[in-house]
Design an enzyme around this catalytic site. Structure first.
Site, mmCIF file in Angstrom:
data_model
loop_
_atom_site.group_PDB
_atom_site.id
_atom_site.type_symbol
_atom_site.label_atom_id
_atom_site.label_comp_id
_atom_site.label_asym_id
_atom_site.label_seq_id
_atom_site.Cartn_x
_atom_site.Cartn_y
_atom_site.Cartn_z
ATOM 1 N N GLY A 10 -15.527 -26.602 -16.648
ATOM 2 C CA GLY A 10 -17.192 -26.400 -16.735
ATOM 3 C C GLY A 10 -17.774 -27.680 -16.304
ATOM 4 O O GLY A 10 -17.197 -28.649 -15.959
ATOM 5 N N LEU A 76 -14.670 -28.434 -25.561
ATOM 6 C CA LEU A 76 -15.923 -27.973 -24.944
ATOM 7 C C LEU A 76 -16.022 -26.543 -24.456
ATOM 8 O O LEU A 76 -16.973 -26.104 -24.214
ATOM 9 C CB LEU A 76 -16.283 -29.039 -23.571
ATOM 10 C CG LEU A 76 -16.636 -30.241 -23.818
ATOM 11 C CD1 LEU A 76 -15.688 -31.157 -24.459
ATOM 12 C CD2 LEU A 76 -17.374 -31.085 -22.851
ATOM 13 N N TYR A 149 -25.708 -17.747 -30.816
ATOM 14 C CA TYR A 149 -25.196 -19.102 -30.490
ATOM 15 C C TYR A 149 -25.388 -20.304 -31.728
ATOM 16 O O TYR A 149 -24.566 -20.927 -31.604
ATOM 17 C CB TYR A 149 -25.756 -19.465 -29.153
ATOM 18 C CG TYR A 149 -25.211 -20.593 -28.499
ATOM 19 C CD1 TYR A 149 -23.624 -20.846 -28.270
ATOM 20 C CD2 TYR A 149 -25.836 -21.742 -27.935
ATOM 21 C CE1 TYR A 149 -23.190 -21.978 -27.681
ATOM 22 C CE2 TYR A 149 -25.502 -22.808 -27.550
ATOM 23 C CZ TYR A 149 -24.089 -23.146 -27.154
ATOM 24 O OH TYR A 149 -23.543 -24.221 -26.648
#
Ligand code: UDP
Length: 330
Positions: A10, A76, A149
């Protein structure tokens, strides 16, 4: 160290892999390539101390196996970006909840120290002038997927924190505030790469709402070394630490800055929130970090100014454009 980086393909994860390899460590990246991409790691391909394992943090057996390769885990991997959360709520929840549980539990089983990446979203609608780590979380309606989230990441923090306390292992939670840099894609939200893409192609720059909402953007190059330092600092263990920049800007001003910096003739188009994200979307009016805890713990001092942060994205996009490839090939 022998580091495992989940989400290593990412945006932030790939920069962390670069940093760790440059510092002489061994790195295994675990990534399902859902939002990350292999090209983010092309500079490390073939490096004897680097390995990419393609797979999901939801795969318990795989996670346990990969974590066994390290003494340090940077977690992550997450479903990120407002568009991802709103468009794929179930998948996002699964990854963000169970993925973190799997990784943290594997780290604890293997006695590996660990860092869990969290987000300024956990503060929700709290728009205080400088959010410190103990600021209240103010979320909207529990059933609005927009807040999933923030809710999931809040639970991730607890998973990290409670396991850290029970196991006595060094662990750190980092709360990122709108981190920006090369390799970041605008596909899932993320306003800076979106604006840069729009300005470079001459499309209208899409400001959601009135553009009076404010953000403080930080550079990936400031936060990556800070993550490693925090994990190596005992006073930071079992704490959540804000990491971000220090220059606040309204989204309207950001749009103009991007247009000016790119020399684009794009116009600004205001898009109603409903059109951008669907009915009932609630935006944060303002999100400004207080990074004094990181300053106390590791002398954290963000060096990157907004124009340079935007410039780093612009340079990356220009280098990656088909025209640039053609020029290099000729
Ligand atoms: N935004 C915008 N235009 C876009 C994308 C985002 O005006 O094309 C706004 C978004 O509504 C928010 C801010 O820019 O107010 C930052 O959005 P981003 O998704 O980057 O991060 P957030 O702070 O919302 O997590």
């Amino acid at each position: 160290m022998k580091a495992v980086v989940t989400g290593g393909a990412g945006f932030i994860g790939s920069h962390l892999c670069d940093h760790l390899i440059a510092e002489g460590h061994q790195v295994v990246a675990l990534d399902d390539l859902s939002t990350g991409c292999e090209s983010n790691l092309k500079q490390l391909s073939g490096h004897p101390d680097f390995e990419l394992v393609k797979g999901s943090v939801l795969d318990e057996v795989l996670v346990d196996d990969v974590v066994a390769a390290g003494d340090t885990v940077f977690h992550l991997a997450a479903a990120v970006g407002v568009h991802t959360i709103v468009d794929r709520p179930l998948e996002s929840l699964r990854t963000n909840l169970h993925g973190t549980e799997n990784v943290v539990e594997a780290a604890v089983r293997r006695r590996a120290r660990y860092l869990v990446a969290s987000t300024s979203e956990v503060y929700g609608k709290n728009d205080a002038d400088g959010l410190s780590e103990d600021a209240d979380r103010i979320l909207g309606s529990p059933l609005k997927s927009r807040w999933s989230y923030a809710a999931a990441k809040g639970l991730d923090e607890l998973v990290a924190y409670v396991h850290g306390g029970a196991s006595g292992l060094p662990c750190v939670i980092t709360r990122f505030f709108n981190i920006v840099g090369p390799r970041q894609t605008g596909r899932y939200g993320m306003v800076v790469p979106r604006f840069v893409d729009q300005a470079l192609t001459g499309e209208p720059v899409t400001v959601y709402g009135e553009g009076t909402q404010r953000r403080c953007f930080g550079s990936v190059f400031d936060v990556v070394p800070a993550m490693v330092s925090l994990l190596e600092t005992p006073a930071a263990h079992n704490r959540a630490v804000n990491l971000g920049g220090k220059e606040e800007v309204s989204i309207s001003d950001l749009a103009q800055r991007v247009i000016d910096l790119t020399g684009s003739d794009s116009t600004v188009r205001h898009v109603p929130y409903e059109e951008a994200y669907g009915e009932g979307y609630e935006d944060m009016r303002r999100r400004m970090p207080d990074t004094s805890l990181a300053a106390d713990l590791i002398d954290y001092e963000p060096r990157w100014r907004l124009d340079d942060i935007v410039g780093s994205v612009l340079e990356d996009k220009r280098a990656d454009s088909p025209a640039a490839h053609a020029a290099l090939a000729s």
